[in-house]
Design a protein around this motif. Structure first.
Motif, mmCIF file in Angstrom:
data_model
loop_
_atom_site.group_PDB
_atom_site.id
_atom_site.type_symbol
_atom_site.label_atom_id
_atom_site.label_comp_id
_atom_site.label_asym_id
_atom_site.label_seq_id
_atom_site.Cartn_x
_atom_site.Cartn_y
_atom_site.Cartn_z
ATOM 1 N N UNK A 178 9.335 -5.177 -6.517
ATOM 2 C CA UNK A 178 7.906 -5.435 -6.485
ATOM 3 C C UNK A 178 7.438 -5.323 -7.924
ATOM 4 N N UNK A 179 6.288 -5.912 -8.225
ATOM 5 C CA UNK A 179 5.800 -5.847 -9.608
ATOM 6 C C UNK A 179 4.288 -5.670 -9.597
ATOM 7 N N UNK A 180 3.834 -4.674 -10.363
ATOM 8 C CA UNK A 180 2.403 -4.368 -10.470
ATOM 9 C C UNK A 180 1.728 -4.336 -9.107
ATOM 10 N N UNK A 181 2.157 -3.374 -8.326
ATOM 11 C CA UNK A 181 1.604 -3.160 -6.988
ATOM 12 C C UNK A 181 0.089 -3.000 -7.044
ATOM 13 N N UNK A 182 -0.552 -3.312 -5.929
ATOM 14 C CA UNK A 182 -1.999 -3.100 -5.827
ATOM 15 C C UNK A 182 -2.362 -1.621 -5.932
ATOM 16 N N UNK A 183 -1.372 -0.742 -5.849
ATOM 17 C CA UNK A 183 -1.630 0.697 -5.926
ATOM 18 C C UNK A 183 -1.239 1.305 -7.269
ATOM 19 N N UNK A 184 -1.105 0.487 -8.308
ATOM 20 C CA UNK A 184 -0.880 1.027 -9.652
ATOM 21 C C UNK A 184 -2.076 1.892 -10.039
ATOM 22 N N UNK A 205 0.821 -1.204 0.000
ATOM 23 C CA UNK A 205 0.000 0.000 0.000
ATOM 24 C C UNK A 205 0.859 1.261 0.000
ATOM 25 N N UNK A 206 1.435 1.522 -1.162
ATOM 26 C CA UNK A 206 2.203 2.746 -1.397
ATOM 27 C C UNK A 206 1.270 3.827 -1.934
ATOM 28 N N UNK A 207 1.733 5.074 -2.016
ATOM 29 C CA UNK A 207 0.989 6.062 -2.800
ATOM 30 C C UNK A 207 0.919 5.577 -4.243
ATOM 31 N N UNK A 208 0.035 6.140 -5.078
ATOM 32 C CA UNK A 208 -0.120 5.650 -6.449
ATOM 33 C C UNK A 208 1.215 5.539 -7.192
ATOM 34 N N UNK A 209 1.410 4.406 -7.872
ATOM 35 C CA UNK A 209 2.654 4.148 -8.603
ATOM 36 C C UNK A 209 2.328 3.726 -10.032
ATOM 37 N N UNK A 210 3.362 3.648 -10.870
ATOM 38 C CA UNK A 210 3.217 3.204 -12.247
ATOM 39 C C UNK A 210 3.142 1.676 -12.285
ATOM 40 N N UNK A 211 2.702 1.163 -13.411
ATOM 41 C CA UNK A 211 2.687 -0.289 -13.589
ATOM 42 C C UNK A 211 4.105 -0.787 -13.829
ATOM 43 N N UNK A 212 4.280 -2.111 -13.705
ATOM 44 C CA UNK A 212 5.583 -2.703 -13.942
ATOM 45 C C UNK A 212 6.383 -2.861 -12.669
ATOM 46 N N UNK A 213 7.700 -2.952 -12.843
ATOM 47 C CA UNK A 213 8.606 -3.260 -11.731
ATOM 48 C C UNK A 213 9.128 -2.003 -11.048
ATOM 49 N N UNK A 214 9.304 -2.109 -9.743
ATOM 50 C CA UNK A 214 10.032 -1.114 -8.951
ATOM 51 C C UNK A 214 11.117 -1.854 -8.190
ATOM 52 N N UNK A 215 12.317 -1.303 -8.199
ATOM 53 C CA UNK A 215 13.356 -1.845 -7.337
ATOM 54 C C UNK A 215 13.071 -1.413 -5.907
ATOM 55 N N UNK A 216 13.100 -2.345 -4.989
ATOM 56 C CA UNK A 216 12.860 -1.997 -3.586
ATOM 57 C C UNK A 216 14.090 -1.284 -3.048
ATOM 58 N N UNK A 217 13.870 -0.088 -2.496
ATOM 59 C CA UNK A 217 14.973 0.681 -1.920
ATOM 60 C C UNK A 217 14.622 1.095 -0.491
ATOM 61 N N UNK A 222 4.828 4.200 7.404
ATOM 62 C CA UNK A 222 3.768 5.109 6.973
ATOM 63 C C UNK A 222 3.050 4.614 5.720
ATOM 64 N N UNK A 223 2.536 3.368 5.731
ATOM 65 C CA UNK A 223 1.828 2.876 4.544
ATOM 66 C C UNK A 223 0.510 3.615 4.370
ATOM 67 N N UNK A 224 0.012 3.644 3.153
ATOM 68 C CA UNK A 224 -1.284 4.260 2.895
ATOM 69 C C UNK A 224 -2.370 3.533 3.688
ATOM 70 N N UNK A 225 -2.198 2.209 3.824
ATOM 71 C CA UNK A 225 -3.141 1.385 4.574
ATOM 72 C C UNK A 225 -2.387 0.197 5.142
ATOM 73 N N UNK A 226 -2.716 -0.196 6.365
ATOM 74 C CA UNK A 226 -2.095 -1.401 6.921
ATOM 75 C C UNK A 226 -2.665 -2.610 6.193
ATOM 76 N N UNK A 227 -1.774 -3.369 5.560
ATOM 77 C CA UNK A 227 -2.210 -4.508 4.755
ATOM 78 C C UNK A 227 -1.066 -5.499 4.677
ATOM 79 N N UNK A 228 -1.395 -6.792 4.664
ATOM 80 C CA UNK A 228 -0.351 -7.819 4.651
ATOM 81 C C UNK A 228 0.582 -7.700 3.450
ATOM 82 N N UNK A 229 0.071 -7.190 2.325
ATOM 83 C CA UNK A 229 0.910 -7.065 1.126
ATOM 84 C C UNK A 229 2.104 -6.139 1.348
#
Length: 357
Positions: A127-133, A78-90, A100-107
């Protein structure tokens, strides 16, 4: 050289892991976390060490050495809105999901566990295609209530993966084609993909009823019910999401049981299944208008797509719009892995996560 990838997909009371060597699945396991174990933690992020230790122990039990991994991928949280595809975790992403997640969620734990394991062996985590795309068209965001703009909350991971798979089967790319994708599970979402962009969605609480969700209902009646004194806020949420849909009528969320009832002559069960598929077909028509009727294929996916009866009832109403492809299954672990492999092979470039100014 072959690439081995570990995919991690945390759910509320389970953590699913898969290890792939290139496109070949070596093994998939689901770790169940008893409710009493999860209840010990006040916040989801506090489960991190416990879940990570379980993942590592399971890998060891299966004789797998994490040092063989080329990368680790976690379900996007549950990040703020992101683009589709891959993000390198940093570190920035880790800090956001942990504190500070947008929502507490197991993902949220997917990226945290992936990052920790990857760091320990000197490879990258994704991560790939987050639920917040969120790639909606501006016109798709507008509602009649300025305080409640539409946002993209949908089954992005499987929806995009099946669109890519369908395009490849036709000798084209995802960016070449327009799709309407229906994901059918506990919730049902309907999505419009235009030339490689997820431009509009009908989320699983705004469209068709499903096995456990009410879907789209009249707002006036909903307001009256909210203020009737019969339900508190938590109870209303549960009524719409968890206890709605087929469950509200038949006390089951298993479509196989509903079909069994139909085969035994239950007229109400038949009506309800037909109502669900009727509403799904309406959603497909709605998304077809977003694409101005230029639909290359309609894809039915998710666990319920294994049901021939359900798919046939939907096809009866939508096959005139475009060819219908059935690609059944949740496919989440495969989708996470294939996305990561595309990054490792240089077919996609991973985004870098930064906090908005």
């Amino acid at each position: 050289m072959s690439c081995k990838v570990l995919a991690i997909n945390p759910g509320s009371t389970s953590t699913k892991i898969s290890v792939y060597e290139d496109e070949k699945e070596l093994f998939t396991k689901t770790l169940d976390h008893p409710a009493e174990e999860v209840a010990k933690y006040s916040h989801v992020a506090e489960q991190f060490e416990m879940r990570k230790d379980h993942v590592l122990a399971l890998l060891k039990e299966n004789g797998f050495d994490v040092k063989e991994l080329a990368a680790v991928v976690g379900r996007g949280g549950m990040l703020p809105p992101v683009k589709s595809g891959a993000y390198e975790v940093n570190e920035t992403m880790v800090k956001r999901l942990r504190f500070n997640p947008v929502l507490e969620h197991a993902s949220n734990l997917g990226a945290l566990i992936a990052f920790e394991i990857a760091q320990s062996i000197g490879v990258k985590a994704f991560i790939y295609d987050s639920v917040k795309v969120d790639e909606l068209l501006d016109v798709a965001r507008v509602t009649g209530v300025p305080e409640l703009p539409r946002t993209s909350v949908t089954h992005t991971l499987n929806s995009r993966a099946m669109a890519m798979k369908c395009a490849k089967s036709k000798g084209k790319t995802y960016q070449d084609m327009n799709f309407v994708v229906v994901h059918m599970g506990g919730g049902v979402s309907v999505n419009a993909h235009m030339k490689g962009r997820l431009v509009d969605v009908i989320p699983d609480n705004e469209g068709p009823m499903s096995p456990e969700r009410a879907g789209r209902i009249g707002t006036a009646g909903l307001v009256d019910l909210c203020y009737s004194g019969k339900y508190d806020k938590r109870g209303m949420h549960k009524k719409l999401r968890g206890d709605g849909g087929l469950k509200a009528y038949l006390n089951t969320v298993d479509v196989r049981e509903v079909i069994k009832m139909i085969n035994e002559g239950n007229a109400q069960a038949r009506l309800l299944l037909e109502a669900m598929t009727y509403q799904i077909a309406k959603g497909v028509g709605e998304m077809a208008t977003v694409l101005c009727g230029q639909v290359d294929a309609i894809i039915l996916t998710g666990g319920i797509a294994y049901s021939e009866m359900v798919c046939n009832l939907i096809k009866e109403r939508i096959s005139w719009i475009a060819p219908v492809e059935v690609l059944a299954g949740e496919n989440e672990m495969e989708s996470l892995t294939l996305g990561t492999l595309r990054v490792l092979r240089g077919e996609e470039i991973a985004h870098q996560y930064v906090e908005a100014e």
